[in-house]
Design a protein around this motif. Structure first.
Motif, PDB file in Angstrom:
ATOM      1  N   SER A 439       0.844  -1.202   0.000  1.00  0.00           N
ATOM      2  CA  SER A 439       0.000   0.000   0.000  1.00  0.00           C
ATOM      3  C   SER A 439       0.878   1.250   0.000  1.00  0.00           C
ATOM      4  O   SER A 439       2.039   1.211   0.405  1.00  0.00           O
TER       5      SER A 439
ATOM      6  N   ARG B  19     -15.313  -4.491 -14.016  1.00  0.00           N
ATOM      7  CA  ARG B  19     -14.009  -4.830 -13.474  1.00  0.00           C
ATOM      8  C   ARG B  19     -13.051  -3.626 -13.593  1.00  0.00           C
ATOM      9  O   ARG B  19     -12.334  -3.286 -12.642  1.00  0.00           O
ATOM     10  N   ALA B  22     -14.146  -0.905 -11.228  1.00  0.00           N
ATOM     11  CA  ALA B  22     -13.850  -1.272  -9.848  1.00  0.00           C
ATOM     12  C   ALA B  22     -12.380  -1.043  -9.527  1.00  0.00           C
ATOM     13  O   ALA B  22     -12.031  -0.577  -8.435  1.00  0.00           O
ATOM     14  N   SER B  23     -11.502  -1.339 -10.500  1.00  0.00           N
ATOM     15  CA  SER B  23     -10.071  -1.138 -10.218  1.00  0.00           C
ATOM     16  C   SER B  23      -9.771   0.342 -10.036  1.00  0.00           C
ATOM     17  O   SER B  23      -8.916   0.722  -9.233  1.00  0.00           O
ATOM     18  N   SER B  25     -11.877   2.559  -8.746  1.00  0.00           N
ATOM     19  CA  SER B  25     -12.346   3.028  -7.438  1.00  0.00           C
ATOM     20  C   SER B  25     -11.527   2.382  -6.323  1.00  0.00           C
ATOM     21  O   SER B  25     -11.322   2.989  -5.278  1.00  0.00           O
ATOM     22  N   ARG B  26     -11.030   1.166  -6.540  1.00  0.00           N
ATOM     23  CA  ARG B  26     -10.235   0.526  -5.514  1.00  0.00           C
ATOM     24  C   ARG B  26      -8.931   1.301  -5.293  1.00  0.00           C
ATOM     25  O   ARG B  26      -8.482   1.500  -4.175  1.00  0.00           O
ATOM     26  N   GLU B  27      -8.344   1.719  -6.391  1.00  0.00           N
ATOM     27  CA  GLU B  27      -7.084   2.467  -6.260  1.00  0.00           C
ATOM     28  C   GLU B  27      -7.334   3.917  -5.860  1.00  0.00           C
ATOM     29  O   GLU B  27      -6.407   4.685  -5.681  1.00  0.00           O
ATOM     30  N   LYS B  28      -8.600   4.280  -5.768  1.00  0.00           N
ATOM     31  CA  LYS B  28      -8.980   5.653  -5.438  1.00  0.00           C
ATOM     32  C   LYS B  28      -8.419   6.654  -6.447  1.00  0.00           C
ATOM     33  O   LYS B  28      -8.305   7.835  -6.193  1.00  0.00           O
TER      34      LYS B  28
END
Lengths: 629, 362
Positions: A439, B19, B22-23, B25-28
């Motif tokens: 992270s 997909r 989503a990637s 939003s996951r990584e912001k």
């Protein structure tokens, strides 16, 4: 770092991309550049009229306003009617014998204001065709800029009488048609009664009677393309005079920054692709240091950036190129190029995917272009513009001299910042961070922890983070330049406190997270004290800012530097107190943060906030006592 | 309807689009993207407001003190009596004026500028204006000097109108209009509406090249989807994002009291632009197969395309401005239709191309 190894890696970086797929790239890029090259002159000749046709004016062909409206592409002429105005189909209604009437909306007002200035320009244009030029342009203006201290001799009655007549005779020799309006209509008769003069744009400084007071011109020693685009007019009709604003020089300076944005895209890609499928492992296990690898992979892109800067610099001065002037521009662009590359390198080390790298690249582009560009807008205003090296380029384009002190002040902080960024990025140029999906906060701590080994290195990191602090604070100062002083000083104090406290403690926290220090109160206090002391020593570099003489009216600048540069008082005990007080402050606040950092994350955050409050209290007292508020 | 919706959601293309989104939003990273755009907008507004306040006397409070002297100073003062923002004071001679400029003593303050107006030999009035050098105020003072002298010039022209053959067009009334109106509609709104498509296209390049470079395209192909499905899913995800962001900006501007007209047409324009650049990005990604070159060609190419739009009867930025400010013409509507048609056409072409791509060669 061994030069031979760096060069070899650089050669690989260049040659491995030369074959196969990349011929296609070169071909497509060449076509794109060719198109851009063909379009640019056309676009430039057309002018980019984004406001074409946004206001609609109801006017008949008989109206004197019809020609005005028809000549300005901002307006579209429509059939006049009350209904159309009511219904919002037109924004301004002109009925015979009546003054123009605007729709009662923000758009209507804006349209009428625009029409007013267009009418003004139109009238001036009509008057230029008049035979009786002294009636058409009854006012001849000479504008001069004077430092207030020198005003006595400049405005001395005897002297002015002399210069006045000189100026007027100069002017009456000029051709008609002013360079600002660009509407030099060939129908003008004779040169005897012209107003503007063409030579004006070439060298603004030559116009005024006493050269050193005129700041109106640009151009200077820059011939060729740049010379013909100089701005800031100092004489002619009232409409001709314009404030000193280095518009053209700024646009040209932007040319230097533009290629960097493309270069960092390629650079970011190549750095990130090392991390895909463990490609970079081969280089990592080879007998070279990571600095060799980073240096070698960066060198071709840095070289490309410098070459571009040199080409642009030379191209702007074509045909008579002055190597010294180009050299100054290139040297001033160097730190900006390094900063772009360093930020992209860190971004590529942190990014988890291509998409993320794209966003990081856009962020780097936007923020660094801002940093380079915004201060340069205030080139003519004061020394605060020098926080951006681009200001040096703008001055160079305008033919103004740059002192060595100013040059150092302008280029040293970004160069050091770039160095720090490269050092931090190098901290995670290793297997554990490159090929895993760690992270971002953890990677940040890794990057910092790689530089922290003991109490002395803590002090060193505090000191080397200082250029970063310095640039962040100065950018803050520049951003707050426009808001009222009463608000800007507390705001800048908050920025300073937050930036400094984080810079003093984050690497300590990183060290504790990696168990680099012993647990316990006493070791924490020692580490904190070293961090504060290191920061204090580094902060003495801010004295540099005073050596080159930031103008005294930049109070916010003084507020930013207040903790470091409170000296200047005559009595020795006070001077010592001024010197030592910041040391005590930094040691105390850093120690508080360090104790928090030695526990866990929550107590670290609490401790840093406490340290920030103490620091703010101190700074606020110092600034109030020095009478800035 | 229920069945149709579940069919739609189970479509492999929708799955791929989900997909990719989503990637993001996951990584912001989408947050970062919105922040960047907000920064660009805020920053350009700051710049304009700042620069306008340097130039526009009405945007800041306080008057400019003008010291006037010379044998034509009476008419200058008479001509400019009604003007706002300046305060003229007549001074007996240049020496007094010089002292007033440097040391003050006139009405308790220094004059900001000295204007020396004298009747000249050629029946002109020769004016020498002195402004203080090198301060933030200089710009404002020079603009104020210019306005004062322009007013003076108009008055003098009127007095000499017997000697002027051409008719002067009477000046419309001075109204208090927002100095930012033009900027908002012609720069800020086009900027906010074109940034999302540009970034979408760039991300589309990434979406394709990342699968190729990481070798994950192989894995996707093991699933029962064709390359066309994959490309469709990725394109739709990216092309959808742009109009949504545009809508967000329009709503935000509305909340700030800037009304934007013709929103559906603007959305259509942005969607068309986004489709065009996403198709360009996807095809470049497939052709180059490598991020570095594909991104470079994409950004140079799209910027070139945007610049070469000057050959159109109306630049896309102008089209957007005219729609937003509610001054569209038939050309504007025709161009919006053209963009939509081009978007659909290019998309069809790209699909035909993708269909023929040999997946093994990627």
């Amino acid at each position: 770092m061994k030069l031979r190894k760096v060069l070899r890696i650089a050669r690989w970086e260049v040659t491995k991309n030369a074959g196969g797929v990349d011929k296609k790239t070169v071909a497509v890029a060449a076509v794109a550049l060719l198109v851009a090259g063909l379009v640019a002159p056309y676009a430039a000749s057309q002018g980019i009229a984004l406001d074409r046709g946004i206001y609609r004016v109801g006017v008949t062909e008989e109206s004197p306003y019809y020609q005005v409206v028809a000549d300005d592409p901002t307006f579209v002429a429509r059939e006049p009617s009350e209904d159309a105005l009511e219904a919002g189909r037109i924004d301004v209604l002109i009925e015979p014998g009546e003054p123009p009437d605007a729709a009662s909306s923000a758009k209507g007002d804006a349209a009428l204001a625009e029409l007013r200035s267009t009418v003004d320009d139109y009238n001036d244009q009509q008057m230029r065709k008049e035979t009786n030029q002294s009636a058409a342009f009854p006012i001849a203006v000479t504008l001069r800029y004077v430092e207030r201290e020198n005003v006595q001799e400049v405005l001395d009655p005897g002297a002015t009488g002399g210069t006045d007549t000189d100026d007027e005779s100069d002017e009456s020799d000029g051709e008609t048609g002013t360079d600002t309006s660009g509407s030099d209509d060939g129908s003008s008769d004779g040169s005897g009664d012209g107003t503007g003069d063409e030579t004006e744009a070439g060298d603004g400084t030559g116009q005024s009677g006493d050269g050193d007071t005129a700041a109106g011109g640009g151009g200077g020693n820059v011939g060729g393309l740049a010379g013909s685009l100089a701005s800031g007019n100092a004489s002619g009709t009232p409409a001709d005079i314009s404030p000193p604003f280095p518009f053209q020089s700024l646009v040209l300076a932007f040319l230097f920054v533009l290629p960097l944005n493309f270069i960092i895209q390629a650079y970011g890609s190549t750095m990130l692709s090392e991390r895909l499928n463990r490609r970079g492992e081969l280089l990592l296990v080879s007998p070279v240091t990571r600095f060799d690898i980073i240096g070698g992979k960066t060198l071709p892109y840095f070289g490309a950036a410098i070459t571009m800067a040199a080409l642009i610099g030379a191209g702007l001065q074509f045909p008579d190129i002055s190597p010294l002037s180009v050299g100054i521009s290139v040297l001033a662009i160097t730190p900006i190029a390094l900063l772009f590359l360093a930020a992209t390198f860190v971004g590529a080390m942190f990014a988890r995917s291509f998409k993320e790298l794209t966003f990081v690249t856009v962020t780097v582009t936007v923020s660094l272009t801002t940093y380079a560009f915004v201060p340069a807008i205030f080139t003519d205003v004061g020394a605060v513009a020098l926080i951006s090296p681009l200001t040096i380029v703008v001055r160079d384009l305008q033919g103004q001299a740059v002192t060595l002190g100013e040059f150092t002040f302008s280029t040293l902080p970004p160069t050091l910042t770039a160095g720090v960024l490269f050092a931090l990025g190098a901290g995670i140029y290793r297997e554990e961070d490159m090929f895993t999906q760690r992270s971002i906060p953890l990677k940040t701590l890794d990057a910092l922890a790689a530089r922290v080994h003991g109490k002395w290195s803590v002090a060193a990191v505090s000191a080397i983070l200082l250029p970063f602090v310095f640039v962040a604070e100065l950018v803050g100062v520049a951003m707050l330049f426009a808001i009222p002083e009463a608000l800007s000083i507390p705001a800048i104090l908050v920025i300073v406190v937050v930036v400094e406290e984080i810079a003093k403690s984050l690497h300590i926290y990183a060290g504790y997270a990696h168990s680099r220090f012993e647990a316990g109160l006493k070791p924490a206090l020692v580490v904190g004290a070293f961090s504060g002391a290191g920061f204090f020593v580094g902060e003495k570099f801010t004295l540099l800012a005073q050596l080159v003489g930031l103008p005294e009216q930049v109070v916010v600048g003084q507020a930013a530097l207040a903790t470091g540069t409170g000296a200047g008082s005559p009595s020795i005990p006070v001077v010592i107190a001024f010197l030592l007080a910041p040391l005590v402050l930094h040691v105390v606040t850093a120690a508080i943060s360090a104790v928090g950092a030695s526990r866990d994350r929550e107590s670290y955050v609490l401790a840093v906030v406490l340290a920030m409050i103490i620091h703010f209290g101190y700074n606020f007292t110092v600034v109030s006592a020095s009478g800035a508020i | 309807m229920q069945v149709a919706l579940s069919d739609l959601l189970s479509d492999p293309r929708a799955a791929i689009a989900r997909r990719d989104l989503a990637s993001l939003s996951r990584e912001k990273t989408i947050v970062l993207a919105l922040l960047i755009q907000l920064f660009v907008a805020a920053f350009s507004s700051f710049l304009v407001v700042g620069l306008t306040s340097l130039y526009d006397p009405s945007s800041v409070s306080g008057e400019v003190n003008v010291g006037v002297t010379g044998n034509a100073s009476d008419s200058l003062i008479a001509a400019t009596e009604e003007m706002d923002g300046i305060d003229t004071v007549q001074l007996p001679n240049e020496a007094t004026a010089a002292r007033a400029f440097q040391d003050g003593g006139i009405r308790g303050t220094r004059v900001d500028t000295v204007i020396v107006a004298n009747h000249g030999a050629d029946r002109r009035i020769n004016v020498t204006a002195t402004a203080p050098d090198g301060s933030l105020q200089t710009t404002l003072i020079v603009v104020q000097i210019r306005e004062t002298l322009e007013q003076f010039e108009r008055q003098e022209r009127q007095d000499r109108s017997a000697h002027i053959d051409r008719e002067l067009v009477p000046l419309p009334d001075d109204v208090a209009a927002s100095p930012y109106f033009g900027f908002t509609y012609t720069i800020l709104i086009p900027l906010l509406l074109f940034l999302p498509p540009f970034i979408s296209g760039s991300v589309a390049v990434d979406a394709i090249t990342e699968e190729i470079e990481r070798g994950t395209l192989e894995l996707l192909r093991v699933a029962p989807v064709t390359l066309v499905d994959i490309v469709d899913g990725k394109s739709v995800a990216m092309a959808m994002l742009a109009p949504l962001q545009a809508l967000l900006w329009i709503l935000l501007l509305g909340a700030n009291g800037i009304s934007v007209s013709n929103v559906p047409l603007l959305m259509l324009t942005v969607a068309s632009m986004a489709t065009v650049v996403v198709v360009i990005g996807v095809v470049l990604g497939l052709v180059m197969g490598e991020r570095k070159s594909a991104q470079l060609v994409y950004s140079v190419g799209v910027l070139g395309l945007f610049a070469s739009a000057v050959f159109l009867p109306e630049h896309p930025a102008t089209t957007v401005a005219k729609l937003a400010v509610d001054s569209p013409t038939n050309t504007t509507y025709a161009l919006v239709a053209l963009y939509a048609a081009v978007a659909v056409g290019l998309y069809a072409l790209a699909r035909a191309y993708v269909d023929r791509v040999d997946v093994e060669s990627l």
